[in-house]
Design a protein around this motif. Structure first.
Motif, PDB file in Angstrom:
ATOM      1  N   UNK A   1     -11.285  46.431  81.807  1.00  0.00           N
ATOM      2  CA  UNK A   1     -12.037  45.484  81.004  1.00  0.00           C
ATOM      3  C   UNK A   1     -11.589  45.578  79.564  1.00  0.00           C
ATOM      4  N   UNK A   2     -12.264  44.855  78.700  1.00  0.00           N
ATOM      5  CA  UNK A   2     -11.849  44.801  77.298  1.00  0.00           C
ATOM      6  C   UNK A   2     -11.780  46.183  76.658  1.00  0.00           C
ATOM      7  N   UNK A   3     -12.814  46.994  76.848  1.00  0.00           N
ATOM      8  CA  UNK A   3     -12.866  48.258  76.115  1.00  0.00           C
ATOM      9  C   UNK A   3     -11.880  49.296  76.624  1.00  0.00           C
ATOM     10  N   UNK A   4     -11.563  49.255  77.908  1.00  0.00           N
ATOM     11  CA  UNK A   4     -10.514  50.159  78.388  1.00  0.00           C
ATOM     12  C   UNK A   4      -9.144  49.650  77.958  1.00  0.00           C
TER      13      UNK A   4
ATOM     14  N   UNK B   1     -18.029  36.450  80.054  1.00  0.00           N
ATOM     15  CA  UNK B   1     -16.858  35.985  80.819  1.00  0.00           C
ATOM     16  C   UNK B   1     -15.883  37.149  80.962  1.00  0.00           C
ATOM     17  N   UNK B   2     -14.887  36.982  81.821  1.00  0.00           N
ATOM     18  CA  UNK B   2     -13.806  37.963  81.932  1.00  0.00           C
ATOM     19  C   UNK B   2     -12.831  37.668  80.794  1.00  0.00           C
ATOM     20  N   UNK B   3     -13.061  38.283  79.638  1.00  0.00           N
ATOM     21  CA  UNK B   3     -12.356  37.876  78.431  1.00  0.00           C
ATOM     22  C   UNK B   3     -10.910  38.377  78.362  1.00  0.00           C
ATOM     23  N   UNK B   4     -10.669  39.642  78.719  1.00  0.00           N
ATOM     24  CA  UNK B   4      -9.337  40.189  78.472  1.00  0.00           C
ATOM     25  C   UNK B   4      -8.300  39.729  79.496  1.00  0.00           C
ATOM     26  N   UNK B   5      -8.740  39.038  80.557  1.00  0.00           N
ATOM     27  CA  UNK B   5      -7.780  38.519  81.536  1.00  0.00           C
ATOM     28  C   UNK B   5      -7.612  37.008  81.448  1.00  0.00           C
ATOM     29  N   UNK B   6      -8.212  36.387  80.439  1.00  0.00           N
ATOM     30  CA  UNK B   6      -7.981  34.963  80.250  1.00  0.00           C
ATOM     31  C   UNK B   6      -9.209  34.087  80.203  1.00  0.00           C
TER      32      UNK B   6
ATOM     33  N   UNK C   1     -17.741  26.481  78.843  1.00  0.00           N
ATOM     34  CA  UNK C   1     -16.383  26.191  79.270  1.00  0.00           C
ATOM     35  C   UNK C   1     -15.588  27.489  79.335  1.00  0.00           C
ATOM     36  N   UNK C   2     -14.977  27.742  80.484  1.00  0.00           N
ATOM     37  CA  UNK C   2     -14.042  28.851  80.636  1.00  0.00           C
ATOM     38  C   UNK C   2     -12.790  28.298  81.306  1.00  0.00           C
ATOM     39  N   UNK C   3     -11.799  29.132  81.522  1.00  0.00           N
ATOM     40  CA  UNK C   3     -10.578  28.646  82.158  1.00  0.00           C
ATOM     41  C   UNK C   3     -10.788  28.323  83.633  1.00  0.00           C
TER      42      UNK C   3
ATOM     43  N   UNK D   1     -17.943  37.329  71.848  1.00  0.00           N
ATOM     44  CA  UNK D   1     -16.485  37.420  71.773  1.00  0.00           C
ATOM     45  C   UNK D   1     -15.970  36.211  71.004  1.00  0.00           C
ATOM     46  N   UNK D   2     -15.525  36.384  69.758  1.00  0.00           N
ATOM     47  CA  UNK D   2     -15.034  35.241  68.985  1.00  0.00           C
ATOM     48  C   UNK D   2     -13.932  34.460  69.700  1.00  0.00           C
ATOM     49  N   UNK D   3     -13.048  35.166  70.394  1.00  0.00           N
ATOM     50  CA  UNK D   3     -11.946  34.504  71.083  1.00  0.00           C
ATOM     51  C   UNK D   3     -12.448  33.610  72.211  1.00  0.00           C
TER      52      UNK D   3
END
Length: 303
Positions: free
Chosen positions: A47-50, A130-135, A147-149, A212-214
């Motif tokens: 995940x993001x933190x790892x 959301x699953x942020x670090x994978x897209x 909205x997500x991918x 998550x700003x991104x």
């Protein structure tokens, strides 16, 4: 004396990481570890933190920390706590930090099992929805309309069509010793809950909103303000579950219009007025339920 942002430990246990500017999750981890101190052992799944905290040859943790399997945060915490107890160690905290996908989707089975065994662990979900670090893919904690991918917004689809799963109430339904919700927009409340959880024996769960700003489409300097706004408009609430009772730890004097919160984020800018009205109605129904539950608890406490 209770801890707050002014009396918090000045030593840093999570620093030098590679998180995006304005990352809410990294702030949640940093503050929690400052409360728990150096005698804490952190477990973080994929995940993001790892991803931002374990960059060879750098380790961004000042205390012991380890990456777990995506599904195994709670089960690895179980093993760590059991091992330390078998060695006669005392005064430590086994704490997990997992995102919304690693908690509500992939990790929920192991978490449920840990609660069933009442393992002496603290599980913290940093929820960026959301699953942020994978897209930026949808999780079951992605709110309606986002909205997500994997939940695009177009002429015929209005983003995510499903409501956000209420992990706080799911965990409480297990009869857990202690559970709470939090927001990085109200840090003193979060600090108090981490400190309280650290003194309770058995399984503890804290669910903290961490923008998550991104993925949310906000400026990097708006993270804390947005995390406060989601509470003020009633789309997130601060509460505790303990001894079979739900208690609000913060109640806005008057809920602000969620439209202001939604429209400042790119992930919601496609919403129509009808969509926003549906969200507003859903919020009102939830708060009607919350107020009834809180009132009943208060009545039971009267002599």
């Amino acid at each position: 004396m209770s801890l707050n942002v002014r009396t918090l430990n000045e030593e840093e246990f999570f620093y030098g990481h590679k998180a995006c500017a304005g990352c809410g999750g990294s702030l949640a981890v940093r503050i929690a570890l400052k409360v728990l101190g150096e005698r804490s052992i952190a477990v973080l799944p994929a995940g993001c933190m790892s991803a931002v905290g374990f960059n060879f040859p750098q380790l961004c943790f000042g205390n012991n920390a380890i990456i777990s399997t995506f599904a195994g945060t709670a089960s690895m915490l179980t093993g760590i706590e059991a091992g330390l107890r078998a060695k006669g160690e005392t005064g430590y905290h086994a704490v997990g930090f997992a995102g919304d996908g690693g908690t509500a989707d992939i990790g929920i089975q192991a978490l449920s099992g840990a609660i069933d065994r009442n393992d002496d662990i603290l599980y913290i979900c940093y929820d960026n929805e959301a699953y942020m670090n994978t897209g930026i893919q949808k999780s079951s904690l992605t709110p309606f309309g986002a909205r997500t991918t994997t939940t695009p917004a177009g002429k015929n689809i209005r983003g995510n069509l499903r409501p956000k799963k209420n992990m706080f109430e799911i965990v409480a339904a297990h009869g857990i010793p202690y559970a709470a919700t939090a927001s990085i927009g109200y840090l003193n409340d979060f600090i108090a809950k981490v400190e309280k959880a650290s003194k309770i024996h058995g399984t503890k769960y804290i669910h903290i909103i961490a923008p998550c700003p991104t993925g949310w489409g906000i400026a990097t300097d708006e993270t804390v303000e947005v995390a406060r706004q989601v509470v003020d408009c009633g789309l997130w609430y601060l509460a505790e579950y303990e001894n079979g009772e739900f208690t609000l730890t913060h109640q806005p004097k008057q809920l602000s219009d969620p439209a202001d919160y939604l429209k400042r984020q790119a992930r919601f800018r496609h919403l129509t007025e009808e969509d926003i009205e549906l969200i507003r109605q859903s919020r009102d129904l939830k708060w009607e339920s919350i107020r009834k539950t809180y009132k009943n608890i208060q009545e039971e406490k009267r002599p």
